[in-house]
Design a protein around this motif. Sequence first.
Motif, short mmCIF file in Angstrom:
data_model
loop_
_atom_site.label_atom_id
_atom_site.label_comp_id
_atom_site.label_asym_id
_atom_site.label_seq_id
_atom_site.Cartn_x
_atom_site.Cartn_y
_atom_site.Cartn_z
N PRO A 1 43.76 33.46 26.27
CA PRO A 1 44.85 34.04 27.07
C PRO A 1 45.41 33.01 28.04
N PRO A 2 46.74 32.95 28.20
CA PRO A 2 47.36 31.90 29.03
C PRO A 2 47.10 32.07 30.52
N TYR A 3 46.67 33.25 30.93
CA TYR A 3 46.37 33.52 32.34
C TYR A 3 45.56 34.81 32.39
N THR A 4 45.00 35.08 33.54
CA THR A 4 44.26 36.31 33.73
C THR A 4 44.98 37.17 34.76
N ARG A 5 44.58 38.41 34.89
CA ARG A 5 45.18 39.28 35.90
C ARG A 5 44.89 38.73 37.30
N ARG A 6 43.75 38.12 37.45
CA ARG A 6 43.40 37.48 38.72
C ARG A 6 44.36 36.33 39.02
N ASP A 7 44.67 35.53 37.99
CA ASP A 7 45.64 34.43 38.16
C ASP A 7 47.00 34.96 38.63
N LEU A 8 47.44 36.05 38.02
CA LEU A 8 48.75 36.62 38.36
C LEU A 8 48.79 37.08 39.81
N LYS A 9 47.72 37.70 40.26
CA LYS A 9 47.65 38.12 41.67
C LYS A 9 47.76 36.92 42.59
N GLN A 10 47.04 35.87 42.26
CA GLN A 10 47.06 34.67 43.10
C GLN A 10 48.46 34.06 43.15
N ARG A 11 49.15 34.06 42.02
CA ARG A 11 50.50 33.47 41.98
C ARG A 11 51.50 34.30 42.78
N VAL A 12 51.36 35.60 42.75
CA VAL A 12 52.31 36.48 43.44
C VAL A 12 52.03 36.57 44.93
N TYR A 13 50.75 36.76 45.29
CA TYR A 13 50.41 37.05 46.69
C TYR A 13 49.78 35.89 47.44
N GLY A 14 49.34 34.85 46.68
CA GLY A 14 48.64 33.75 47.34
C GLY A 14 47.20 34.10 47.67
N THR A 15 46.76 35.26 47.20
CA THR A 15 45.39 35.72 47.40
C THR A 15 45.11 36.79 46.37
N ILE A 16 43.83 37.01 46.06
CA ILE A 16 43.49 38.07 45.11
C ILE A 16 43.18 39.38 45.84
N HIS A 17 43.24 39.35 47.17
CA HIS A 17 42.99 40.55 47.96
C HIS A 17 44.10 40.77 48.98
N PRO A 18 45.33 41.02 48.51
CA PRO A 18 46.44 41.23 49.44
C PRO A 18 46.36 42.60 50.12
N SER A 19 46.95 42.70 51.28
CA SER A 19 47.05 44.00 51.94
C SER A 19 48.11 44.83 51.23
N LEU A 20 48.03 46.14 51.37
CA LEU A 20 49.02 47.00 50.72
C LEU A 20 50.44 46.73 51.22
N PRO A 21 50.67 46.58 52.53
CA PRO A 21 52.04 46.26 52.99
C PRO A 21 52.58 44.98 52.37
N PHE A 22 51.71 43.99 52.19
CA PHE A 22 52.17 42.73 51.59
C PHE A 22 52.47 42.92 50.10
N GLU A 23 51.68 43.75 49.42
CA GLU A 23 51.96 44.06 48.02
C GLU A 23 53.32 44.74 47.88
N VAL A 24 53.61 45.69 48.76
CA VAL A 24 54.90 46.37 48.74
C VAL A 24 56.03 45.38 48.98
N GLN A 25 55.84 44.50 49.96
CA GLN A 25 56.87 43.50 50.27
C GLN A 25 57.17 42.62 49.06
N ARG A 26 56.12 42.13 48.41
CA ARG A 26 56.32 41.27 47.25
C ARG A 26 56.96 42.03 46.08
N ALA A 27 56.56 43.28 45.89
CA ALA A 27 57.13 44.08 44.81
C ALA A 27 58.63 44.27 45.02
N GLU A 28 59.02 44.61 46.23
CA GLU A 28 60.43 44.84 46.51
C GLU A 28 61.23 43.54 46.43
N GLU A 29 60.67 42.45 46.92
CA GLU A 29 61.35 41.16 46.83
C GLU A 29 61.60 40.77 45.38
#
Length: 215
Positions: free
Chosen positions: A151-179
């Motif tokens: 597999p070219p990446y893992t779900r963990r990799d994707l989280k790191q690329r989007v949030y800069g961490t694998i344990h983002p806060s919910l408000p930060f997840e919402v912010q990134r989703a909307e952006e």
Amino acid sequence: MKVALLSESPADEAALRLIAEGVLGQPVEAVQPPLRARGWPSVAQVLPVILRHLHFRTDCDGLIVTADADDTVVHTEMHERPGYFHPGCRLCELRAIVRQTLKHLPPAQGRVRLNTAVGMAVPAVEAWYLCGRDESVTEAAWIAGRENGAPPYTRRDLKQRVYGTIHPSLPFEVQRAEEAMLRHRGDFRRMEFDFPGGFGALVADLKRWRLAPTG
């Protein structure tokens, strides 16, 4: 338009609202379902109850439901053939639940039936958020990698690329989703191209709402 949103987290649902507005071309008022889903299989388990509640007890125009595919079978064009059902495909499973639940419901709230749209993020919703930013993240890349045993990446990799961490806060997840969704400015053709099975199916369902009878 009043639309209920069902997915694995409030961040996913924030993205779905913007997707619906872009495809439908009008503002969307999010309707809170009576139950919440947190992860799979919770989405599939609560879906029938939510469908019945929305149909009989609300004037909601439709329901959008999505989940992450994780490591399951990716929905493809083959699955779109009339009568076809792949038991390992979560999108096929959700569609079957919708069909069976709505099949015998009588008209209610002045409408023939509740509109529905089903999508599936491959392998996770963070892949959608990277569309237009990371060309290596696509359904085709995921399918090819898994077929080759790498597999070219893992779900963990994707989280790191989007949030800069694998344990983002919910408000930060919402912010990134909307952006991520606002970046497409209501034009999701690139996402449909990169994610034809899971995202393309969702958009196709939403477009059919324009043609659905309402009374």
